[in-house]
Design an enzyme around this catalytic site. Sequence first.
Site, PDB file in Angstrom:
ATOM      1  N   HIS A 197       0.897  -1.267   0.034  1.00 14.34           N
ATOM      2  CA  HIS A 197       0.084   0.237   0.056  1.00 14.34           C
ATOM      3  C   HIS A 197       1.002   1.314   0.035  1.00 14.34           C
ATOM      4  O   HIS A 197       2.060   1.195   0.825  1.00 14.34           O
ATOM      5  CB  HIS A 197      -0.983   0.072   1.034  1.00 14.34           C
ATOM      6  N   CYS A 235      -3.853   2.644  -4.774  1.00 10.79           N
ATOM      7  CA  CYS A 235      -4.802   3.498  -3.633  1.00 10.79           C
ATOM      8  C   CYS A 235      -4.878   5.085  -4.368  1.00 10.79           C
ATOM      9  O   CYS A 235      -3.912   5.743  -4.348  1.00 10.79           O
ATOM     10  CB  CYS A 235      -4.244   3.371  -2.159  1.00 10.79           C
ATOM     11  N   HIS A 262      -7.555   0.404  -4.130  1.00  9.88           N
ATOM     12  CA  HIS A 262      -8.594   1.192  -3.441  1.00  9.88           C
ATOM     13  C   HIS A 262      -9.009   2.277  -4.354  1.00  9.88           C
ATOM     14  O   HIS A 262      -8.090   3.154  -4.712  1.00  9.88           O
ATOM     15  CB  HIS A 262      -7.635   1.529  -2.083  1.00  9.88           C
ATOM     16  N   ASP A 307     -13.145   3.000  -1.093  1.00 17.80           N
ATOM     17  CA  ASP A 307     -12.220   3.205   0.132  1.00 17.80           C
ATOM     18  C   ASP A 307     -13.153   4.029   0.874  1.00 17.80           C
ATOM     19  O   ASP A 307     -14.429   4.097   0.921  1.00 17.80           O
ATOM     20  CB  ASP A 307     -10.849   3.859  -0.380  1.00 17.80           C
ATOM     21  N   HIS A 308     -12.455   4.778   1.761  1.00 13.28           N
ATOM     22  CA  HIS A 308     -13.072   5.418   2.852  1.00 13.28           C
ATOM     23  C   HIS A 308     -14.360   6.135   2.385  1.00 13.28           C
ATOM     24  O   HIS A 308     -14.443   6.894   1.462  1.00 13.28           O
ATOM     25  CB  HIS A 308     -12.025   6.740   3.230  1.00 13.28           C
ATOM     26  N   TYR A 321     -14.929   4.024   7.514  1.00 11.82           N
ATOM     27  CA  TYR A 321     -15.422   2.401   7.346  1.00 11.82           C
ATOM     28  C   TYR A 321     -16.878   2.069   7.487  1.00 11.82           C
ATOM     29  O   TYR A 321     -17.225   1.179   8.095  1.00 11.82           O
ATOM     30  CB  TYR A 321     -14.660   1.512   7.760  1.00 11.82           C
TER      31      TYR A 321
HETATM   32  C1  DNO Z   1      -6.656   2.954   5.627  1.00 15.85           C
HETATM   33  C2  DNO Z   1      -6.080   1.879   4.815  1.00 15.85           C
HETATM   34  C3  DNO Z   1      -4.709   1.685   5.453  1.00 15.85           C
HETATM   35  C4  DNO Z   1      -4.357   0.343   4.842  1.00 15.85           C
HETATM   36  C5  DNO Z   1      -2.782  -0.154   5.295  1.00 15.85           C
HETATM   37  C6  DNO Z   1      -2.352  -1.210   4.413  1.00 15.85           C
HETATM   38  O1  DNO Z   1      -7.726   3.106   5.417  1.00 15.85           O
HETATM   39  O2  DNO Z   1      -5.986   2.183   3.327  1.00 15.85           O
HETATM   40  O3  DNO Z   1      -4.823   1.594   6.645  1.00 15.85           O
HETATM   41  O4  DNO Z   1      -5.187  -0.607   5.222  1.00 15.85           O
HETATM   42  O5  DNO Z   1      -1.994   1.046   4.934  1.00 15.85           O
HETATM   43  O6  DNO Z   1      -1.461  -1.909   5.114  1.00 15.85           O
END
Ligand code: DNO
Length: 346
Positions: A197, A235, A262, A307-308, A321
Site C-alpha cells: 500500500h 490507492c 482502493h 475506500d473511505h 469505514y
Molecule cells: C486506511 C487503509 C490503510 C491500509 C494499510 C495497508 O484506510 O488504507 O490502513 O489498510 O496501510 O497496510
Amino acid sequence: MKMTFRWYGEGDPIPLKYIKQIPNMSGVVTAVYDVPVGEVWPEEKIARLANLCRESGLELEVIESVPVHEDIKLGKPSRDSYIDNYKQTLRNLGKCGIKCVCYNFMPVFDWLRTDLKFVDEADGSNSLAYNHEQLIGLDIKNLSLPGWDESYTKEELNGLLKQYEDMTHEELFENLVYFLEQIMPVCEEMGINMAIHPDDPPWDMFGLPRIITGERSYEKLFSAVPARRNGITFCSGSLGADRFNHLVRIIEKFANRIFFAHLRNIKYTGAMDFKEVAHYSACGSLDMYAIVKALVEKGFDGYVRPDHGRNIWGEDSKPGYGLYDRALGAAYLNGLFEAAKKERGK
Ligand code: DNO
C-alpha cells in the site's frame, strides 16, 4: 475485476449479510485482529473468518493487512525471526484460500489525518481531512492524533521514534527489499500476491522516511525485486494526495503489478491539504472515470474496493469505514467499470 468490501471481522457492526446485498459484491477484505504484530496467525483463526464469509455467500481472498513488525523495517538482527513468522502466516493464509495480501512499509504510523469528522457545511456529512500545517505543528513527544490506534504507550512510541532517528530513505528501502526477497519464494509456493500500500499521505512524516510515494518508488521497487508476486495496492486517494502523481500513468506503467485497487476520491484544499469526499468524480479532484478506464484498458482483473466513505444518513462509523457511503461508492464504481468495459468492447 472482483469487487470487495473491507470488513473488520466479528467486531465490525456491519453484518456480512448487508455487505452481500451490495450489487456485484464478490467478497470481503479483512484480517486477524487479535494476534500481536509479528506473531504467526494461526490457521484456525483464518479458517474461521473464511467460513463466516462463505456462510454469507462472500469470498475471502484478500487480507488487509498482515502488518510488518517494526524490527523488519528497522533492519534489526531480530528481523529474521519475524520474517520467519511472516512466512508461516503466509503459508497458513495460502492454505485457507487467500490470494492477495495488502501490507505497508510505513515506519511507526499507518495513514495519518488531522480531522476525522470534517463537516461539509453544504450537506452535513462528515469525513476525514488532512491539513499539513496542523500536522507539523503537533508535538510528536506527546502525540495525540485522531485515529491513532494508541497501540503504543508514549514511552514505546518515543523509543521507536528514537530508533528511526538516523534512518535514511535508502536504508528503509533496503530493508523492504530484504524482506521481499525472503518472502517471495513462499508467495510463489502458496500462490499469494503481495500488494504494498502506498504511504498515506505520500510524503515524510515527523522526520520519518516514507518510500512508497509514487511512480519513481515503483520503478525502484520492481527493478530491485522483479519477482512477479511483488506488486502493489493502487490507492487513488493516497497516491492522489500528491497532486504531482499522475495516476493514469502509474496504472499504465505498472498495470501488471496492480493486484488490488482502493478507489476513492479526495478534494484538494491546499498545496498539501485535502479532504475526503464522495467517490463521484465531480465531488473531488480526481477523475475516477479516467482511473477506472485505464485499469480496464490494461485488462485489470484484480480486486477492487471502495475506500473511505463519509458519514451520511446519521451513521457514526469507524473513521472511513461505514456502510452507506462505501456502498454508494461500490455501486458507482460498478457503473464506471461497466461503462468502461462496454466502451472498450465497441
Ligand atoms: C486506511 C487503509 C490503510 C491500509 C494499510 C495497508 O484506510 O488504507 O490502513 O489498510 O496501510 O497496510
